[in-house]
Structure formats: C-alpha cells, structure tokens
Design a protein around this motif. Structure first.
Motif, PDB file in Angstrom:
ATOM      1  N   ALA A   1       0.426  -1.016  -0.335  1.00  0.00           N
ATOM      2  CA  ALA A   1       1.550  -1.803   0.200  1.00  0.00           C
ATOM      3  C   ALA A   1       2.807  -0.935   0.264  1.00  0.00           C
ATOM      4  O   ALA A   1       3.603  -1.038   1.206  1.00  0.00           O
ATOM      5  CB  ALA A   1       1.791  -3.040  -0.646  1.00  0.00           C
ATOM      6  N   ALA A   2       2.971  -0.048  -0.720  1.00  0.00           N
ATOM      7  CA  ALA A   2       4.148   0.835  -0.722  1.00  0.00           C
ATOM      8  C   ALA A   2       4.123   1.789   0.471  1.00  0.00           C
ATOM      9  O   ALA A   2       5.145   2.381   0.818  1.00  0.00           O
ATOM     10  CB  ALA A   2       4.203   1.626  -2.027  1.00  0.00           C
TER      11      ALA A   2
ATOM     12  N   THR B   1      -9.178  -5.908  -1.881  1.00  0.00           N
ATOM     13  CA  THR B   1      -8.316  -6.508  -0.866  1.00  0.00           C
ATOM     14  C   THR B   1      -8.452  -5.711   0.428  1.00  0.00           C
ATOM     15  O   THR B   1      -8.463  -4.481   0.412  1.00  0.00           O
ATOM     16  CB  THR B   1      -6.844  -6.502  -1.338  1.00  0.00           C
ATOM     17  OG1 THR B   1      -6.771  -7.316  -2.518  1.00  0.00           O
ATOM     18  CG2 THR B   1      -5.901  -7.054  -0.291  1.00  0.00           C
TER      19      THR B   1
ATOM     20  N   HIS C   1       0.020   9.867  -2.957  1.00  0.00           N
ATOM     21  CA  HIS C   1       0.968   9.668  -1.860  1.00  0.00           C
ATOM     22  C   HIS C   1       0.837  10.815  -0.844  1.00  0.00           C
ATOM     23  O   HIS C   1       0.754  10.578   0.370  1.00  0.00           O
ATOM     24  CB  HIS C   1       2.389   9.599  -2.430  1.00  0.00           C
ATOM     25  CG  HIS C   1       3.457   9.717  -1.401  1.00  0.00           C
ATOM     26  ND1 HIS C   1       3.792   8.683  -0.569  1.00  0.00           N
ATOM     27  CD2 HIS C   1       4.242  10.768  -1.042  1.00  0.00           C
ATOM     28  CE1 HIS C   1       4.746   9.087   0.255  1.00  0.00           C
ATOM     29  NE2 HIS C   1       5.035  10.342  -0.006  1.00  0.00           N
TER      30      HIS C   1
ATOM     31  N   GLU D   1      -6.147  -1.120  -5.228  1.00  0.00           N
ATOM     32  CA  GLU D   1      -4.799  -0.550  -5.438  1.00  0.00           C
ATOM     33  C   GLU D   1      -3.827  -1.124  -4.413  1.00  0.00           C
ATOM     34  O   GLU D   1      -3.255  -0.395  -3.593  1.00  0.00           O
ATOM     35  CB  GLU D   1      -4.865   0.976  -5.345  1.00  0.00           C
ATOM     36  CG  GLU D   1      -5.700   1.624  -6.428  1.00  0.00           C
ATOM     37  CD  GLU D   1      -4.964   1.712  -7.766  1.00  0.00           C
ATOM     38  OE1 GLU D   1      -3.761   1.382  -7.819  1.00  0.00           O
ATOM     39  OE2 GLU D   1      -5.613   2.105  -8.752  1.00  0.00           O
ATOM     40  N   VAL D   2      -3.654  -2.443  -4.481  1.00  0.00           N
ATOM     41  CA  VAL D   2      -2.874  -3.139  -3.451  1.00  0.00           C
ATOM     42  C   VAL D   2      -1.422  -2.660  -3.431  1.00  0.00           C
ATOM     43  O   VAL D   2      -0.856  -2.395  -2.361  1.00  0.00           O
ATOM     44  CB  VAL D   2      -2.953  -4.661  -3.683  1.00  0.00           C
ATOM     45  CG1 VAL D   2      -2.058  -5.414  -2.706  1.00  0.00           C
ATOM     46  CG2 VAL D   2      -4.398  -5.129  -3.541  1.00  0.00           C
ATOM     47  N   ASP D   3      -0.814  -2.501  -4.588  1.00  0.00           N
ATOM     48  CA  ASP D   3       0.606  -2.117  -4.621  1.00  0.00           C
ATOM     49  C   ASP D   3       0.806  -0.712  -4.045  1.00  0.00           C
ATOM     50  O   ASP D   3       1.772  -0.459  -3.331  1.00  0.00           O
ATOM     51  CB  ASP D   3       1.163  -2.164  -6.047  1.00  0.00           C
ATOM     52  CG  ASP D   3       1.230  -3.587  -6.577  1.00  0.00           C
ATOM     53  OD1 ASP D   3       1.117  -4.531  -5.763  1.00  0.00           O
ATOM     54  OD2 ASP D   3       1.367  -3.754  -7.803  1.00  0.00           O
ATOM     55  N   PHE D   4      -0.119   0.188  -4.392  1.00  0.00           N
ATOM     56  CA  PHE D   4      -0.015   1.571  -3.892  1.00  0.00           C
ATOM     57  C   PHE D   4      -0.055   1.572  -2.362  1.00  0.00           C
ATOM     58  O   PHE D   4       0.793   2.188  -1.706  1.00  0.00           O
ATOM     59  CB  PHE D   4      -1.150   2.423  -4.474  1.00  0.00           C
ATOM     60  CG  PHE D   4      -1.227   3.799  -3.877  1.00  0.00           C
ATOM     61  CD1 PHE D   4      -0.367   4.802  -4.305  1.00  0.00           C
ATOM     62  CD2 PHE D   4      -2.136   4.083  -2.872  1.00  0.00           C
ATOM     63  CE1 PHE D   4      -0.417   6.083  -3.741  1.00  0.00           C
ATOM     64  CE2 PHE D   4      -2.206   5.349  -2.303  1.00  0.00           C
ATOM     65  CZ  PHE D   4      -1.347   6.345  -2.743  1.00  0.00           C
TER      66      PHE D   4
END
Ligand code: ACO
Length: 186
Positions: free
Chosen positions: A134-135, A179, A105, A129-132
């Motif tokens: 996206a966050a 992605t 981050h 690492e789509v969720d990372f």
C-alpha cells in the motif's frame, strides 16, 4: 542496473546503521542458488509460492536481485508479464538480516520501473504484506481484474502463479489469508 545508496539509519531499534549499500541488478543464472535459499524459508511458511529449482532457472530473466558490498544476495523479486497491460510482482523476498532497511523498497521500485519500460499499465500482487505494498500505491481489490475473454485465455496457462491470479480452486490453499492488490502505473 541501479545502484542504491546506503539505506538511511534505522528509524527505531533495528539493524545497525552501518548496513552496507545494496546494488539492484538483473539476476543471473549463477544467482539461482542464492535466490532459492532466500525464498525457501518463506515458501516453507507459505508466505511465498514454492518453486522447483528448474522453475527458478526458467524464470531467471524475470528476476532482479539486491547484492550487498560483499556481493552477497540479500534480496530478490520478479516481474511476470500476464497480458498486454498487466504484470505480477512475484517472489519479493529480503533476507531476515536485511529487512526494514529499504532493500524491499529498492527491489520493488526496480520491478515497477521495468514494468513501465515494458509499457505495462497495471501491476498485480498477492500478499500478506499489505501495508508495504500500500505504501507503494497498491490498493486491495476483489476478484480478477481482467475481462472474460482474457480470463479464458489465461486459463490456458500452466503457471501456478497465474492460477492464483485467477483464484482457481486448485490453488486456494496457497492463497488463504493473502490480499489481492493492484497498482495503476503512472
Ligand atoms: C508479491 C509478493 O512477492 S508478496 C511477498 C512479499 N514477501 C514476503 O512477504 C517475504 C517476507 N518479507 C520480506 O521479505 C520483506 O519484509 C519485504 C519484501 C515484504 C519488504 O522488504 P524490506 O526490505 O523489509 O522492506 P523495506 O525496508 O523497504 O520497507 C519496510 C519498512 O521499513 C521501513 N524502512 C525502510 N528503510 C528503513 C530504515 N533504514 N530503517 C527502518 N525502517 C526502514 C520502510 O519505510 C517500510 O516501512 P513501512 O512498511 O511502514 O512503509
């Protein structure tokens, strides 16, 4: 140069809450060996694009690194300018010992701030690492977010990352399962 406070204690089972603070700073040529060692295991698993050592030296000015309080490099990431309004986040990697503690981050925030400082409006990434991402405001996209004229100009690049951005056939094996994501900077 940014000093990142000590990460919050792990929310669940994970590394010890005594994890040292990390400092995010621009990479120096002397960091290249450590950056290569960090990236290589992920490159072998085709999570990150493999690079020759000389490629890291050529790109060193695009990199930031995270170092812990023993001056060990525990993370890295790069921002590659593509066009007047657009850059790509590349080679974001955190050592397995230091994952899930906020280092990624902090690196990504530093790269996005650098993009803002450069007057860029959009940041692309290609990732598992789509969720990372996206966050951090990235959204999945289809295709290549440039017009035909810019696309034609980018085709002149010899850079494999640009070829991946353009989704060229010769690099498709590198990008399988990734992605495509884009962030509009505010
Ligand atoms: C464009 C590209 O470069 S794509 C390639 C991306 N890199 C890779 O895939 C290589 C392998 N992966 C990695 O190196 C890392 O896992 C990264 C770079 C993806 C993420 O870095 P990390 O340091 O692990 O991420 P960070 O800790 O900041 O956040 C991960 C999660 O941990 C959580 N977290 C942050 N601090 C803590 C903490 N103290 N305790 C527990 N969890 C925490 C975050 O909230 C986040 O959760 P979320 O995904 O649900 O939002």
């Amino acid at each position: 140069m940014t000093t990142v406070p000590a990460p919050e204690p792990p929310r669940e089972a994970g590394p010890s809450a005594t994890t040292p603070a990390v400092r995010i700073r621009r990479a120096l040529p002397r960091d290249v060996g450590a950056v290569r060692d960090l990236v290589e295991p992920y490159a072998q698993r085709r999570i990150l694009l493999a690079k020759e050592l000389v490629g890291y030296y050529e790109a060193v000015q695009e990199f930031v690194v995270a170092e812990d309080d023993t001056a060990r490099v525990v993370g890295c990431g790069a921002l590659h300018v593509m066009w007047s309004d657009l850059a790509e986040v590349r080679t974001l990697a955190v050592h397995p010992d230091a994952r899930g503690l906020g280092v990624g981050h902090a690196l990504l925030e530093a790269l996005l701030q650098h993009a803002r400082d450069l007057g860029l409006r959009r940041v692309f990434c290609l990732t598992f690492e789509v969720d990372f991402f996206a966050a951090h405001g990235f959204v999945p996209i289809e295709g290549t977010p440039v017009d035909a004229e810019v696309y034609a100009q980018l085709l002149r690049s010899h850079d494999d990352g640009v070829a991946e951005f353009l989704d060229l056939a010769r690099v498709k094996p590198n990008t399988l399962g990734n992605t495509r994501m884009l962030l509009h900077l505010t």
